[in-house]
Design a protein around this motif. Structure first.
Motif, PDB file in Angstrom:
ATOM      1  N   SER A  82      42.415  48.994  49.774  1.00 35.55           N
ATOM      2  CA  SER A  82      41.134  48.946  49.056  1.00 35.55           C
ATOM      3  C   SER A  82      40.192  50.059  49.522  1.00 35.55           C
ATOM      4  O   SER A  82      39.301  50.461  48.788  1.00 35.55           O
TER       5      SER A  82
ATOM      6  N   THR B  31      45.993  45.069  52.636  1.00 34.05           N
ATOM      7  CA  THR B  31      45.157  44.925  51.443  1.00 34.05           C
ATOM      8  C   THR B  31      43.817  45.617  51.666  1.00 34.05           C
ATOM      9  O   THR B  31      43.315  46.345  50.809  1.00 34.05           O
TER      10      THR B  31
ATOM     11  N   HIS C 160      49.873  41.772  55.735  1.00 41.10           N
ATOM     12  CA  HIS C 160      49.524  41.730  54.316  1.00 41.10           C
ATOM     13  C   HIS C 160      48.010  41.812  54.108  1.00 41.10           C
ATOM     14  O   HIS C 160      47.520  42.614  53.302  1.00 41.10           O
TER      15      HIS C 160
END
Length: 167
Positions: free
Chosen positions: A47, A43, A39
């Motif tokens: 990004s 992320t 996770h």
């Protein structure tokens, strides 16, 4: 938080370890409680505009695997940047050195495993435990935790460090 000071590093029982010896880390440092999860890493990848984040398979709370040392360093730089306003100005987030990792995993007394000197299949993911794959990063916590409260420091996945790998 891992305190500055002396600890016992190494164990000649294992192929890539030096004989046990005393080592001093002259500064306090912080260590992540658990490996970076899918996770968290995904992320970061999203990004950065990377659509390949789905390649990091498994559950969100599984440790991220199959990334290069360079990818891990870039992740740490990204995370340092995210928290730059919350951290002391002299603090950066980076991969630990081999010595920092080992002290956080084994404590100061030269124990063989994070929990002590007796192997226990209920405290880590190894072939002996029969898990046959990756488990969630907190699956063996708290029973397999290190003296510093870090978990998943034995078995499961290889960790990347900020030290050169050499004989």
């Amino acid at each position: 938080r891992v305190s500055a000071g002396k600890f016992l590093m190494g164990n000649e029982k294992y192929k890539y370890q030096n004989p046990e010896h005393a080592l001093i880390i002259p500064y306090n440092y912080w260590m992540s409680r658990h490996p970076v999860t899918n996770h968290l890493y995904n992320t970061y990848k999203r990004s950065m505009g990377d659509a390949s984040s789905s390649l990091h398979f498994g559950e969100d709370n599984d440790p991220v695997t199959h990334i290069s040392w360079h990818d891990a360093v870039k992740y740490c730089q990204w995370l340092s940047n995210i928290f730059r306003n919350e951290l002391p100005s002299s603090m950066i987030l980076r991969l630990p050195t081999e010595a920092e990792w080992e002290k956080a995993a084994r404590g100061v007394d030269g124990r063989e495993y994070p929990w002590g000197n007796v192997f226990d299949i209920n405290k880590c993911n190894t072939k002996e435990s029969g898990m046959m794959g990756i488990t969630l990063v907190d699956y063996y916590s708290p029973q397999g935790d290190s003296p510093y409260g870090c978990y998943e420091m034995a078995g499961k996945v290889w960790e990347l460090t900020n030290s050169l790998f050499k004989d």
